[in-house]
Scaffold this active site. Sequence first.
Site, mmCIF file in Angstrom:
data_model
loop_
_atom_site.group_PDB
_atom_site.id
_atom_site.type_symbol
_atom_site.label_atom_id
_atom_site.label_comp_id
_atom_site.label_asym_id
_atom_site.label_seq_id
_atom_site.Cartn_x
_atom_site.Cartn_y
_atom_site.Cartn_z
ATOM 1 N N CYS A 1 0.818 -1.230 0.000
ATOM 2 C CA CYS A 1 0.000 0.000 0.000
ATOM 3 C C CYS A 1 0.845 1.270 0.000
ATOM 4 O O CYS A 1 0.355 2.344 -0.346
ATOM 5 C CB CYS A 1 -0.959 -0.001 1.185
ATOM 6 N N HIS B 1 -3.069 7.674 1.758
ATOM 7 C CA HIS B 1 -3.488 6.336 1.331
ATOM 8 C C HIS B 1 -4.899 6.117 1.869
ATOM 9 O O HIS B 1 -5.188 6.440 3.031
ATOM 10 C CB HIS B 1 -2.527 5.291 1.893
ATOM 11 N N ASN C 1 -10.014 0.359 -0.434
ATOM 12 C CA ASN C 1 -8.558 0.387 -0.368
ATOM 13 C C ASN C 1 -8.010 -0.242 -1.656
ATOM 14 O O ASN C 1 -8.138 -1.432 -1.859
ATOM 15 C CB ASN C 1 -8.107 -0.392 0.869
HETATM 16 O O1 UT7 Z 1 -3.787 -0.560 3.393
HETATM 17 C C1 UT7 Z 1 -2.849 -1.217 4.179
HETATM 18 C C2 UT7 Z 1 -3.003 -0.861 5.565
HETATM 19 N N1 UT7 Z 1 -4.218 -1.429 6.081
HETATM 20 C C3 UT7 Z 1 -4.941 -0.728 6.914
HETATM 21 O O2 UT7 Z 1 -4.636 0.426 7.145
HETATM 22 C C4 UT7 Z 1 -6.080 -1.385 7.592
HETATM 23 C C5 UT7 Z 1 -6.018 -1.071 9.043
HETATM 24 N N2 UT7 Z 1 -7.077 -1.696 9.831
HETATM 25 C C6 UT7 Z 1 -8.374 -1.298 9.734
HETATM 26 O O3 UT7 Z 1 -8.753 -0.496 8.921
HETATM 27 C C7 UT7 Z 1 -9.324 -1.863 10.771
HETATM 28 O O4 UT7 Z 1 -8.599 -2.538 11.745
HETATM 29 C C8 UT7 Z 1 -10.404 -2.815 10.176
HETATM 30 C C9 UT7 Z 1 -11.404 -2.009 9.367
HETATM 31 C C10 UT7 Z 1 -9.730 -3.860 9.307
HETATM 32 C C11 UT7 Z 1 -11.151 -3.505 11.294
HETATM 33 O O5 UT7 Z 1 -11.703 -2.550 12.194
HETATM 34 P P1 UT7 Z 1 -11.473 -2.692 13.755
HETATM 35 O O6 UT7 Z 1 -12.244 -1.616 14.388
HETATM 36 O O7 UT7 Z 1 -9.987 -2.717 13.987
HETATM 37 O O8 UT7 Z 1 -12.152 -4.060 14.079
HETATM 38 P P2 UT7 Z 1 -11.503 -5.407 14.690
HETATM 39 O O9 UT7 Z 1 -10.614 -6.069 13.696
HETATM 40 O O10 UT7 Z 1 -10.953 -5.116 16.040
HETATM 41 O O11 UT7 Z 1 -12.800 -6.257 14.851
HETATM 42 C C12 UT7 Z 1 -13.871 -5.831 15.685
HETATM 43 C C13 UT7 Z 1 -15.010 -6.805 15.509
HETATM 44 C C14 UT7 Z 1 -14.594 -8.261 15.600
HETATM 45 O O12 UT7 Z 1 -15.611 -8.982 16.262
HETATM 46 P P3 UT7 Z 1 -15.456 -9.398 17.816
HETATM 47 O O13 UT7 Z 1 -14.213 -10.238 17.872
HETATM 48 O O14 UT7 Z 1 -15.327 -8.095 18.551
HETATM 49 O O15 UT7 Z 1 -16.707 -10.136 18.078
HETATM 50 C C15 UT7 Z 1 -14.528 -8.695 14.159
HETATM 51 O O16 UT7 Z 1 -14.762 -10.081 14.003
HETATM 52 O O17 UT7 Z 1 -15.598 -6.631 14.223
HETATM 53 C C16 UT7 Z 1 -15.687 -7.909 13.581
HETATM 54 N N3 UT7 Z 1 -15.625 -7.730 12.132
HETATM 55 C C17 UT7 Z 1 -16.693 -7.519 11.370
HETATM 56 N N4 UT7 Z 1 -18.006 -7.419 11.667
HETATM 57 C C18 UT7 Z 1 -18.853 -7.195 10.652
HETATM 58 C C19 UT7 Z 1 -14.509 -7.730 11.346
HETATM 59 N N5 UT7 Z 1 -14.878 -7.534 10.071
HETATM 60 C C20 UT7 Z 1 -16.221 -7.403 10.049
HETATM 61 C C21 UT7 Z 1 -17.167 -7.178 9.038
HETATM 62 N N6 UT7 Z 1 -18.466 -7.076 9.385
HETATM 63 N N7 UT7 Z 1 -16.828 -7.038 7.746
#
Ligand code: UT7
Length: 325
Positions: free
Chosen positions: A115, A252, A282
């Site tokens: 990225c 980005h 993204n």
């Molecule tokens: O481009 C390269 C660099 N990449 C990035 O910059 C990405 C950086 N990361 C992010 O943007 C975020 O971490 C995400 C958008 C990927 C995830 O958001 P988050 O607020 O960090 O969520 P999380 O991974 O901590 O997950 C929170 C909850 C989890 O459920 P539990 O364990 O709390 O029950 C996940 O399983 O959200 C759940 N979850 C979803 N729920 C509904 C993860 N993906 C989804 C989804 N729909 N698509």
Amino acid sequence: MTAIRAVVRGVGHYLPERIVPNAWFEDRLETTDEWIRTRTGIERRHFAAEGETTSSMAIRAAEAALKDAGVAADQVDAIIVATSTPDFTFPSVATMVQAGLGLTTGFAFDVQAVCAGFVFALSNANALILSGQARRVLVIGAETFSRIMDWDDRGTCVLFGDGAGALLLDAAEGTGGTEDRGILATDLHSDGRHRDLLYVDGGVATTGTAGHLRMQGNAVFKHAVQKLAETAHAALDKAGLAGAQVDWIVPHQANLRIISATADRMGVPMERVVVTVQDHGNTSAASIPLALSVGKARGQIREGQLVVTEAIGGGLAWGAVVLRW
Ligand code: UT7
């Protein structure tokens, strides 16, 4: 005092025709439009059609940038493509673009910093121009991330999209001061200790397959918020400029929460940030040139304005470029 500067002469982009809204995922996965919007800012993304590839999109973006610049393809000395989703293991996408543009002179190569790829490619293009190895350089970010998604992994497959963006850089004489148009400073970093946070689980020398993207989103998020502001500040420091002088941050486009946290740390209000993540998702190395092209088309980015780009991705690799448009 005079100095050579790498000045943006043209910009262009290409997005595949097919637009996929968040609702498309609701039928396939345990997810909702609401979750995707509120956690990421993404509303829709483009997916490449069958037969459409990274090189075919890169060629369309390059043609648009050349048209914008009013420069013929045979005036280009070098082509750099930032991509992690090449058509083939080799040849490079850049040589395919070279052939696609009908060019038989100059040189072309790919850069792979995921990225952060476009920031790395811009920095390399700047070095080629400053060292006199090239005068006009096409710098392209192009990706087909839809081809490396695990469609059962809701934590990743809702995030990414396909597309391409391109800049034509041209050597020009400046004063060496911060009022010059062109690239004023670059700042690059990587730290391979964090390679397991964001990677693809396949490759030529391991599985012999393309593999699927894997990400510990939350851990990457924390690195992003800290490192992006640091590198943007470092690049501004090198240029002798401050956040208050920035007209546009063109970040980005991974997550609106990361974009706004970084702008906040830089002391730049969101009115001065180009945001396209809602429409593109993204697109990895393509996201910054796409945002530059869309930002110009919207009438946001204008000649003479100070632009800061910043990106982080797999590796981890991250960096920033300060330029006057
Ligand atoms: O481009 C390269 C660099 N990449 C990035 O910059 C990405 C950086 N990361 C992010 O943007 C975020 O971490 C995400 C958008 C990927 C995830 O958001 P988050 O607020 O960090 O969520 P999380 O991974 O901590 O997950 C929170 C909850 C989890 O459920 P539990 O364990 O709390 O029950 C996940 O399983 O959200 C759940 N979850 C979803 N729920 C509904 C993860 N993906 C989804 C989804 N729909 N698509």
